[in-house]
Enzyme design. Structure first.
Site, PDB file in Angstrom:
ATOM      1  N   SER A 113       0.793  -1.240   0.000  1.00 39.48           N
ATOM      2  CA  SER A 113       0.000   0.000   0.000  1.00 39.48           C
ATOM      3  C   SER A 113       0.819   1.280   0.000  1.00 39.48           C
ATOM      4  O   SER A 113       0.233   2.367  -0.112  1.00 39.48           O
ATOM      5  CB  SER A 113      -0.945   0.012   1.198  1.00 39.48           C
ATOM      6  OG  SER A 113      -1.979  -0.895   0.964  1.00 39.48           O
TER       7      SER A 113
ATOM      8  N   GLY B  17       2.931  -0.804   4.178  1.00 39.74           N
ATOM      9  CA  GLY B  17       2.466  -1.717   3.143  1.00 39.74           C
ATOM     10  C   GLY B  17       2.557  -3.163   3.602  1.00 39.74           C
ATOM     11  O   GLY B  17       3.503  -3.545   4.294  1.00 39.74           O
TER      12      GLY B  17
ATOM     13  N   SER C 262      -9.833   0.951   2.882  1.00 44.32           N
ATOM     14  CA  SER C 262     -10.282  -0.034   1.898  1.00 44.32           C
ATOM     15  C   SER C 262      -9.459   0.065   0.624  1.00 44.32           C
ATOM     16  O   SER C 262      -9.340   1.146   0.030  1.00 44.32           O
ATOM     17  CB  SER C 262     -11.773   0.202   1.583  1.00 44.32           C
ATOM     18  OG  SER C 262     -12.187  -0.627   0.519  1.00 44.32           O
TER      19      SER C 262
END
Ligand code: HEL
Length: 409
Positions: free
Chosen positions: A92, A336, A194
């Site tokens: 992420s 991440g 999300s």
């Protein structure tokens, strides 16, 4: 670059290297911060290894000086030692790259942050997103309420991963997985992290410009910043160059780790499929926070942080996390998690000191929490024992506010 000072030390199994180039610019250090505590970083790595990580690396950059700490193995079959130059999947942290592209489009007048996201999405019938009130800003700040389809996809860790590791999804297929479920909250009403938000943003970037996100990452970020170790190769499954292999822990922890290095990461794409290394991540976040990638107005939007934990120590802006550390310093970046890799990449508000850490395992929340203690060691200069103690005591503080129904470490 001319190297002025080099120090190399072996602390147990950990290699610690400090490099100082002749300063190209005066005043590139951050006088208000204590020097990084590399011994504390090494202690954090050793703890992560004792908890199941095959290897760990941390690189800290500040002006002409860089600190390199590497522990354990990058490849457990070949027994290749870890080093700080290796590439890895950043998960992420990719969301910050996507945000830069999107906010550049805002600056160019092609996207309005407060317009309905559906305005910029391709139009299958019914509307691509189920609620007209969802704005682009809601997507960037995880406030759309869109259900995170990865909760179901990875409910069973290894079977879930194996089912998608070679799959190629369209953005619409991923959005459909989310919109089959009700929203978590009314648009704008709450922070609810999300992946779906950043898949929708990838679709918006491609729809508005007619150009793949890969091209935007390259032209707008990788090339101008000369990030030679950073790529977005979706749906190619391999990493090129020198990289750390990733090892996924099984839900039955008595079973061996699964080598999860090769995968399409198509389940994440613009939410998580960038490959990079610590040097490039530091250069990226440093450039971003020091205003080299976005006009002032868009950087201000991105760094307008809203607390997302009760103690206020974790916050989220637009595609950007804030962490307030034990010494009171707030740093900005992203974390991440992608199968086999945990990443932390953060920088100071002025972008002067940056750090990136990796542990080459996942589905092991204990390791992820431990690895987070490299932040304190890098920015607060704490002693090793205190850093490890704090990590152990602060699971709440360092564990993401993720969908509560699933333990997604
Ligand atoms: S989750 C996070 C992290 N983000 C989100 C995204 C990312 N990564 C994912 O959604 C991966 C989920 C599956 C990961 C897998 C593992 O540990 O490899 N876990 C399971 O399969 C558990 N059953 C919010 C933590 C972030 O830090 O932003 O990256």
């Amino acid at each position: 670059m001319r190297i002025k000072e080099v120090s190399v030390a072996l602390v147990g199994s950990t290699l610690v290297v400090t490099l100082a180039a002749s300063p190209a610019l005066a005043g590139t250090t951050t006088p208000s911060l204590p020097a990084p505590d590399v011994a504390a970083v090494a202690a954090v790595h050793r703890t992560a290894l004792s908890q199941g990580a095959p290897g760990a690396l941390t690189r800290i950059d500040e002006g002409p000086r860089s600190y390199h700490v590497a522990t354990g193995e990058a490849d457990t079959a070949a027994h290749t030692p870890m080093d700080t130059g290796r590439r890895f999947r950043v998960g992420s942290v990719s969301k910050t790259f996507t945000t830069v592209v999107l906010l550049q489009l805002v600056a160019e007048g092609k996207v309005d942050l407060d317009a309905p996201a559906n305005r910029y999405l391709p139009e299958p019938l019914p509307e691509p997103l189920p609620d007209e009130r969802i704005t682009v800003r809601h997507l960037l700040s995880h406030r759309s309420g869109l259900y995170d389809y990865t909760n179901d996809m990875f409910y069973n860790t290894v079977p879930g991963f194996e089912a998608v590791r070679n799959k190629v999804f369209s953005y619409q297929e991923l959005l459909d997985l989310s919109t089959a479920k009700p929203l978590n909250n009314a648009p704008g009403a709450a922070y609810s992290y999300s992946n779906t938000n950043f898949v929708a943003l990838g679709a918006i970037i491609e729809q508005v410009t007619g150009t793949p996100v890969a091209t935007h990452y390259g032209q707008r970020i990788f090339t101008p910043l000369r990030l030679k170790n950073t790529s977005y190769v979706h749906p190619r499954t391999t990493l090129s160059g020198t990289y750390a292999r990733g090892y996924l822990r099984q839900d039955d922890t008595t079973l061996p780790l699964v080598d999860s290095t090769e995968q399409t990461v198509s389940w994440a794409q613009s939410a998580g499929a960038v490959i990079s290394n610590a040097k490039d991540l530091n250069r990226f976040f440093s450039a971003l926070l020091s205003g080299k990638l976005l006009p002032e107005e868009q950087l201000r939007e991105m760094t307008t942080m809203v607390p997302v934990t009760a103690d206020g120590r974790q916050s989220y802006g637009l595609g950007l996390r804030g962490r307030t550390l034990s010494c009171g310093t707030t740093v900005y970046g992203h974390t991440g998690t992608v199968q086999g890799y945990y990443t932390y990449a953060f920088t100071t508000r002025d972008g002067r000191r940056s750090m990136a850490s990796l542990a080459n395992t996942s589905n092991n929340g204990t390791v992820n929490t431990t690895l987070g203690a490299t932040l304190d060691a890098s920015f607060c200069g704490t002693d090793p024992a205190a850093a490890v103690r704090r990590a152990a005591a602060s699971t709440q503080r360092f564990t993401e506010d993720i969908a509560p129904q699933i333990a997604r470490d």
